[in-house]
Design a protein around this motif. Sequence first.
Motif, short mmCIF file in Angstrom:
data_model
loop_
_atom_site.label_atom_id
_atom_site.label_comp_id
_atom_site.label_asym_id
_atom_site.label_seq_id
_atom_site.Cartn_x
_atom_site.Cartn_y
_atom_site.Cartn_z
N PRO A 70 14.34 35.41 31.68
CA PRO A 70 13.41 34.86 32.67
C PRO A 70 14.10 33.90 33.64
CG PRO A 70 13.08 33.82 30.54
CD PRO A 70 14.07 34.92 30.35
N LYS A 71 13.53 33.79 34.79
CA LYS A 71 13.99 32.84 35.82
C LYS A 71 13.31 31.50 35.56
CE LYS A 71 15.79 36.18 38.57
NZ LYS A 71 16.45 36.98 37.58
N ARG A 72 13.79 30.48 36.21
CA ARG A 72 13.20 29.15 36.05
C ARG A 72 11.73 29.15 36.50
NH1 ARG A 72 17.07 25.79 34.49
NH2 ARG A 72 19.19 26.37 34.99
N THR A 73 11.42 29.91 37.53
CA THR A 73 10.02 29.99 37.97
C THR A 73 9.14 30.66 36.92
OG1 THR A 73 10.55 32.03 39.15
CG2 THR A 73 10.56 29.99 40.43
N ASP A 74 9.69 31.59 36.14
CA ASP A 74 8.94 32.23 35.05
C ASP A 74 8.59 31.20 33.98
OD1 ASP A 74 9.19 34.71 36.30
OD2 ASP A 74 11.03 35.19 35.19
N LEU A 75 9.49 30.27 33.75
CA LEU A 75 9.25 29.26 32.72
C LEU A 75 8.04 28.40 33.06
CD1 LEU A 75 12.85 28.05 31.82
CD2 LEU A 75 11.49 29.83 30.74
N GLN A 76 7.80 28.19 34.35
CA GLN A 76 6.62 27.42 34.75
C GLN A 76 5.34 28.16 34.35
OE1 GLN A 76 7.13 26.60 38.93
NE2 GLN A 76 9.08 25.57 38.59
N GLN A 77 5.35 29.48 34.46
CA GLN A 77 4.21 30.28 34.01
C GLN A 77 4.07 30.18 32.48
OE1 GLN A 77 4.49 34.44 34.90
NE2 GLN A 77 2.61 34.92 33.81
N ALA A 115 12.65 24.45 33.43
CA ALA A 115 11.87 25.00 34.55
C ALA A 115 11.98 24.14 35.79
CB ALA A 115 10.41 25.13 34.14
N PHE A 116 12.02 22.85 35.60
CA PHE A 116 12.00 21.94 36.74
C PHE A 116 13.35 21.29 37.01
CE2 PHE A 116 7.65 21.94 34.98
CZ PHE A 116 7.04 22.60 36.04
N LYS A 117 14.40 21.90 36.51
CA LYS A 117 15.75 21.39 36.75
C LYS A 117 16.04 21.47 38.24
CE LYS A 117 20.12 21.42 34.39
NZ LYS A 117 20.91 22.06 33.36
N ASP A 118 16.63 20.44 38.74
CA ASP A 118 16.91 20.36 40.18
C ASP A 118 17.97 21.39 40.55
OD1 ASP A 118 17.11 19.59 42.80
OD2 ASP A 118 18.16 17.71 42.39
N GLU A 119 17.57 22.35 41.40
CA GLU A 119 18.49 23.42 41.80
C GLU A 119 19.50 22.95 42.84
OE1 GLU A 119 16.70 27.16 42.64
OE2 GLU A 119 15.19 26.91 41.08
N SER A 120 19.34 21.73 43.34
CA SER A 120 20.28 21.23 44.34
C SER A 120 21.39 20.40 43.71
CB SER A 120 19.52 20.39 45.37
OG SER A 120 18.95 19.25 44.74
N VAL A 121 21.58 20.55 42.42
CA VAL A 121 22.65 19.81 41.73
C VAL A 121 23.99 20.28 42.29
CG1 VAL A 121 23.74 19.39 39.50
CG2 VAL A 121 21.26 19.53 39.65
N PRO A 122 24.85 19.37 42.72
CA PRO A 122 26.09 19.77 43.39
C PRO A 122 27.05 20.58 42.53
CG PRO A 122 26.02 17.39 43.04
CD PRO A 122 24.69 17.93 42.64
N ASP A 123 27.05 20.38 41.22
CA ASP A 123 28.03 21.10 40.40
C ASP A 123 27.58 22.53 40.09
OD1 ASP A 123 26.05 20.62 38.59
OD2 ASP A 123 27.27 19.45 37.20
N GLY A 124 26.43 22.93 40.60
CA GLY A 124 25.99 24.31 40.47
C GLY A 124 25.49 24.67 39.08
N GLN A 125 25.16 23.69 38.27
CA GLN A 125 24.70 23.99 36.91
C GLN A 125 23.31 24.61 36.91
OE1 GLN A 125 24.90 20.54 34.49
NE2 GLN A 125 27.10 20.58 34.29
N ALA A 126 22.48 24.21 37.85
CA ALA A 126 21.11 24.71 37.88
C ALA A 126 20.97 25.77 38.95
CB ALA A 126 20.14 23.57 38.14
N GLY A 127 20.73 26.97 38.55
CA GLY A 127 20.47 28.05 39.48
C GLY A 127 19.13 28.66 39.15
N PRO A 128 18.80 29.77 39.79
CA PRO A 128 17.50 30.39 39.50
C PRO A 128 17.42 30.97 38.08
CG PRO A 128 18.75 31.73 41.05
CD PRO A 128 19.52 30.47 40.83
N THR A 129 18.57 31.31 37.49
CA THR A 129 18.56 31.85 36.14
C THR A 129 18.96 30.77 35.14
OG1 THR A 129 20.85 32.60 36.34
CG2 THR A 129 19.13 34.19 36.90
N LEU A 130 18.60 30.99 33.91
CA LEU A 130 18.91 30.03 32.85
C LEU A 130 20.37 30.14 32.43
CD1 LEU A 130 15.85 30.62 30.50
CD2 LEU A 130 16.16 28.75 32.10
N SER A 131 20.93 29.02 32.04
CA SER A 131 22.26 29.06 31.44
C SER A 131 22.13 29.60 30.02
CB SER A 131 22.88 27.66 31.43
OG SER A 131 22.20 26.84 30.49
N ASP A 132 23.24 30.02 29.45
CA ASP A 132 23.21 30.54 28.08
C ASP A 132 22.73 29.47 27.09
OD1 ASP A 132 24.04 33.05 28.83
OD2 ASP A 132 26.16 32.66 28.42
#
Length: 179
Positions: A70-77, A115-132
């Motif tokens: 699931p994507k982060r937006t799916d987690l909100q659902q 779900a609400f992780k800031d996607e603008s984190v400069p180190d690129g840790q938060a993207g639309p998909t979940l990390s492992d």
Amino acid sequence: MTAIIALTGAIIGAVVGTIATYLTSRSNMRLTLEHSYDQTMQGKRLERYQELFHVSRRLPRYWPPTEEQPKRTDLQQYIEEFHDWYFSENAGGMFLTPASMDIYMKLLNALAEAAFKDESVPDGQAGPTLSDAESQTLRHLAAELRRQLAQDVGAANPPRLRWTRPNPQPPLPSISSRR
């Protein structure tokens, strides 16, 4: 004189018998009421837990190969579905045991964090998909919740009566003995 002794003995026997009957009846009534309450609560809990077990299917132990994570937006659902179960007309959250409530809240916190992780984190840790790591944490907590739900309703326990337990399956014959 013997009549007085006999009368006194009868009165004492009647008083002791009355007290013993009262105490026995009172204990028996209390046990019956507690048992009735426990049965009613267990039945209601089973119904609500079945609904929650169904909601938790969104976070299986392993993602099927044909299904993408699931994507982060799916987690909100998913959070909304868990929230709806908790506060629904059936009031599912009211029936959680303390152990189940603890795991449920940990799962909701982990869902919200991912779900609400800031996607603008400069180190690129938060993207639309979940990390492992996030995916593993969510799946682990969901599996732990399902395990606790099964334990709360007694589905994880073997039958308590010895005669209801199935006999062990006989071993399969070896392939060499078939020839």
